[in-house]
Design an enzyme around this catalytic site. Structure first.
Site, PDB file in Angstrom:
ATOM      1  N   ARG A 210      30.477 130.639 151.174  1.00 22.58           N
ATOM      2  CA  ARG A 210      29.320 130.443 150.300  1.00 22.58           C
ATOM      3  C   ARG A 210      29.628 131.163 148.991  1.00 22.58           C
ATOM      4  O   ARG A 210      30.658 131.803 148.859  1.00 22.58           O
ATOM      5  CB  ARG A 210      28.001 130.880 150.954  1.00 22.58           C
ATOM      6  CG  ARG A 210      28.029 131.890 152.041  1.00 22.58           C
ATOM      7  CD  ARG A 210      28.400 133.265 151.587  1.00 22.58           C
ATOM      8  NE  ARG A 210      27.607 133.669 150.443  1.00 22.58           N
ATOM      9  CZ  ARG A 210      27.980 134.529 149.530  1.00 22.58           C
ATOM     10  NH1 ARG A 210      29.170 135.107 149.593  1.00 22.58           N
ATOM     11  NH2 ARG A 210      27.214 134.853 148.519  1.00 22.58           N
TER      12      ARG A 210
ATOM     13  N   ASP B 139      24.520 130.266 140.185  1.00 22.97           N
ATOM     14  CA  ASP B 139      24.966 129.044 140.881  1.00 22.97           C
ATOM     15  C   ASP B 139      24.955 127.847 139.955  1.00 22.97           C
ATOM     16  O   ASP B 139      25.633 126.844 140.207  1.00 22.97           O
ATOM     17  CB  ASP B 139      24.085 128.797 142.097  1.00 22.97           C
ATOM     18  CG  ASP B 139      24.276 129.920 143.090  1.00 22.97           C
ATOM     19  OD1 ASP B 139      23.601 130.960 142.951  1.00 22.97           O
ATOM     20  OD2 ASP B 139      25.144 129.778 143.970  1.00 22.97           O
TER      21      ASP B 139
END
Ligand code: MRU
Length: 365
Positions: free
Chosen positions: A53, A242
């Site tokens: 991740r 992100d």
């Protein structure tokens, strides 16, 4: 970065030359295990279940996933199918789509039998570029910390949210790279680590990393940051991202926005550290336009941890039957961001600021 004095990366080619190895982040901090990804499905599952991740690492894993898919089906339809499968795994981190676009554009120009080798090599290049970018982010952000230390004449306390360290990238990290740089240069730095509910990436991963590298830190409950800022216990916040819009709105792990609000109210500088591959030049208004991943309610209702006898247990912590919402990211508007730290330097969180660092995008716009 080091774990117990031994350098590691989060993803690296297997000796067989046709698969990759990743650190299984669902097992950290209590067990260190490496997993082999040999197929498109392995890569998609690894991203979806958060074995890997962190935006840059998701991008590199997706690039390798597309390469692995080319061993199974190197046709042009195979490229499209693999991209669709990988793109659906996690919707918010733009690095994933960026990496797939880059590798697939490359593959469409060559014959099917050349595609696996080309994609595997290109994924390796993306990984190396990520390391170089994060290293440069570290140097620019490390200078900020060093300057603050010089100005204040005491150790500098940095608050960070989620895990934006080397485990979220290939090496070095984004938000933690400046901390590693400062620490490595002898600048005294202490990190306040938000636990980062619901998946606890701060408590489990950031703390693990900082421990492994010997950087002083304290884990705090997510809700403690505002209080600590009010009492002058935080010199600086640095978070990752992100997806960041062309106007400098920063999307990051849920809870980041609240830290930025508290930082603004208390006069604490708030920086986002991110590489080029995290900027979505097609978007302007992050709150309205960035798709926010909604994850399984079970991440909120249950907690997994180590028991006293060394085993693992998952326990329920929410009143059974209560409805649960689990948005995984939020957007901090650029007006709350003091600056963006990139591999090219530090800029204002604005279109002008970003275009100043990436003038080639001015021509593309
Ligand atoms: O859901 P995750 O663990 O992939 O979220 C990661 C983050 O939000 C990081 O802070 C982000 O990717 C920053 S860049 C390293």
């Amino acid at each position: 970065m080091n774990i117990d004095g031994r350098p590691y990366r989060t993803i690296f080619p297997d000796a067989d030359g046709i698969s990759v190895q990743v650190i299984d982040q669902t097992r950290l901090p209590f067990a260190f295990e490496v997993k082999r990804l040999a197929t498109l499905d392995d890569a998609a599952v690894a991203i979806r279940t958060m074995i890997v991740r962190g935006a840059p690492l998701i991008g590199v894993t997706a690039a390798y996933g597309l390469a692995l898919a080319m061993r199974e089906d190197p046709s042009t339809e195979g490229i499209a199918r693999a991209c669709a499968t990988l793109a659906a795994t996690r919707p918010t981190a733009i690095n994933l789509r960026w990496a797939l676009d880059r590798v697939s554009a490359n593959l469409r120009q060559i014959e099917p039998h050349e595609r696996f080798g080309r994609a595997f090599a290109e994924a390796g290049r993306i990984a190396e570029e990520d390391v170089a970018s994060c290293r440069a982010i570290g140097a620019h952000g490390g200078q900020l910390i060093a300057n603050l230390h010089k100005a204040k004449g005491r150790p500098i306390t940095v608050l960070t949210h989620c895990n934006a360290g080397w485990l979220a990238t290939v090496d070095w990290g984004t938000a933690l790279a400046p901390i590693y740089d400062a620490h490595g240069n002898g600048v005294p730095v202490h990190v306040l680590v938000d636990e980062t509910r619901p998946r606890n990436q701060g408590a489990a991963l950031t703390a693990f990393e900082l421990n492994g590298h010997g950087v002083p830190h304290t884990v705090i409950a997510d809700n403690a940051g505002g209080h600590l800022m009010q009492h002058g216990k935080v010199d600086l916040c640095i978070v990752g991202s992100d997806r960041t819009t062309a106007e400098g709105d920063v999307c990051n792990k849920i809870g980041t926005y609240l830290k930025a609000l508290a930082a603004r109210d208390t006069g604490v500088p708030f920086y986002a550290a991110l590489p080029f591959s995290t900027i979505d030049w097609t978007l302007r208004d992050g709150v309205a336009e960035i798709p926010i991943e909604e994850r399984d309610a079970r991440e909120v209702t249950h907690l997994t941890g180590r028991t006293q006898d060394g085993g693992f247990a998952t326990v329920e912590v929410v009143s059974p039957g209560s409805p649960v919402a689990n948005p995984a990211f939020d957007v901090t508007p650029s007006r709350l961001v003091t600056g963006i730290i990139t591999e090219r330097g530090v800029c204002e969180a604005s279109a002008e600021g970003l275009l100043g660092l990436y003038p080639e995008r001015r021509r593309a716009a």
